[in-house]
Write an enzyme that holds these catalytic residues in place. Structure first.
Site, PDB file in Angstrom:
ATOM      1  N   HIS A  96      43.615 -79.647 -16.858  1.00 11.76           N
ATOM      2  CA  HIS A  96      44.477 -79.182 -17.962  1.00 11.76           C
ATOM      3  C   HIS A  96      43.646 -79.083 -19.239  1.00 11.76           C
ATOM      4  CE1 HIS A  96      47.673 -79.030 -20.915  1.00 11.76           C
ATOM      5  NE2 HIS A  96      48.493 -78.706 -19.932  1.00 11.76           N
ATOM      6  N   GLU A 167      46.443 -70.618 -18.242  1.00  9.94           N
ATOM      7  CA  GLU A 167      46.956 -71.238 -19.455  1.00  9.94           C
ATOM      8  C   GLU A 167      45.994 -70.984 -20.613  1.00  9.94           C
ATOM      9  OE1 GLU A 167      50.082 -74.376 -18.659  1.00  9.94           O
ATOM     10  OE2 GLU A 167      48.190 -75.376 -19.020  1.00  9.94           O
ATOM     11  N   GLY A 173      51.060 -75.476 -26.157  1.00  9.13           N
ATOM     12  CA  GLY A 173      51.549 -76.390 -27.189  1.00  9.13           C
ATOM     13  C   GLY A 173      51.568 -75.805 -28.588  1.00  9.13           C
TER      14      GLY A 173
HETATM   15  P1  PGA Z   1      53.452 -76.049 -23.377  1.00  9.93           P
HETATM   16  O1  PGA Z   1      52.438 -76.733 -22.348  1.00  9.93           O
HETATM   17  O2  PGA Z   1      54.526 -75.403 -22.540  1.00  9.93           O
HETATM   18  O3  PGA Z   1      53.955 -77.190 -24.196  1.00  9.93           O
HETATM   19  O4  PGA Z   1      52.671 -75.062 -24.143  1.00  9.93           O
HETATM   20  C1  PGA Z   1      52.057 -76.087 -21.202  1.00  9.93           C
HETATM   21  C2  PGA Z   1      51.232 -77.004 -20.365  1.00  9.93           C
HETATM   22  O5  PGA Z   1      51.654 -78.062 -19.929  1.00  9.93           O
HETATM   23  O6  PGA Z   1      50.118 -76.691 -20.128  1.00  9.93           O
END
Ligand code: PGA
Length: 254
Positions: A96, A167, A173
């Site tokens: 991640h 991602e 986030g």
């Molecule tokens: P988010 O996180 O939806 O808060 O942007 C995504 C993730 O867990 O990678």
């Protein structure tokens, strides 16, 4: 909806042990009747065993947010894949962007984590994606290819499933999600890279590709129409009851 979507709820460090159990109790009845999606809950390590008991017999799966790359030994504070397997985890998030950023997790560590996870027949959820600067400099394709090449080095996907979560770091986030066009482009890059890395493997049969980054109940609608992705990795919105139930409702009505 054409096929079952994979919904990964990454609760990160947002819910404490007690809050996780309470939250699950408060949302679980709404998950009944959800036929076109697989829900994978990824609570914190300390909550995993009790969440596993709560979801037994239901159509909800369990995933961990990380794993250590070796079987066992003197690695204080780390969690082994065997422990995760024993308590019922079927999935593990690996690489991640928050771990790459705050814990300095390298592609080499990620690669070893993927290998040990697959060895134990657990499905890794490999997170990859470019940061803002790399996107501005048109480096997205290179970053994705480099990460896939390093993270999946000497990995054998035969008889296994691997989930790749695209991602983009700038979308995680931040409240700024990628556009459908950006996601489609990235998925094409990922698929062509996988086809080169694993020449004799049926890519669609062994790999699922998800999008993650600020997915919420409003915008998921647009992404649900994308055939290129198999689901979503959802962070903050998955630990927020109103948001998560909104997402579940969208799925039910899709
Ligand atoms: P988010 O996180 O939806 O808060 O942007 C995504 C993730 O867990 O990678």
């Amino acid at each position: 909806m054409s096929k079952e979507k994979i919904i990964i709820a990454n609760w990160k460090m947002n819910l404490s042990y007690q809050e996780s159990l309470k939250y699950l109790k408060s949302i679980s009845r709404f998950l009944i009747g959800l036929k076109n999606a697989i829900i994978i809950l990824c609570p914190s390590f300390v909550s995993l065993a009790d969440i596993a008991k709560e979801i037994r017999g239901r159509k909800i799966e369990l995933g961990a947010q990380d794993v250590f790359w070796l079987e066992e030994g003197a690695y204080t504070g780390e969690i082994s894949i065997r422990s995760l397997k024993e308590i019922g985890c079927k999935y593990v998030i690996i690489g991640h962007s928050e771990r790459r950023k705050y814990i300095n997790e390298t592609d080499q560590m990620v690669n070893q984590k993927i290998k040990i996870t697959l060895k134990h027949y657990i499905t890794p959820i490999l997170c990859i994606g470019e940061n803002e600067e790399q996107r501005k400099e048109n480096q997205t394709a290179k970053v994705l290819k480099d990460q896939l090449t390093e993270d999946l080095k000497q990995v054998d996907p035969a008889n296994r499933k691997i989930i790749i979560a695209y991602e983009p770091v700038w979308a995680v986030g931040t409240g700024h999600e990628a556009t459908a066009e950006q996601v489609n482009e990235a998925v094409l890059i990922i698929k062509s890279c996988l086809a080169k890395l694993f020449k004799n493997i049926d890519i669609d049969g062994h790999f699922k590709i998800l999008y993650g980054g600020s997915v919420n109940q409003e915008d998921i609608k647009e992404f649900l129409n994308l055939d290129s992705i198999d689901g979503f990795l959802i962070g903050s919105a998955s630990a927020d009851k109103r948001q998560f139930l909104g997402i579940i409702n969208r799925l039910k009505n899709f």
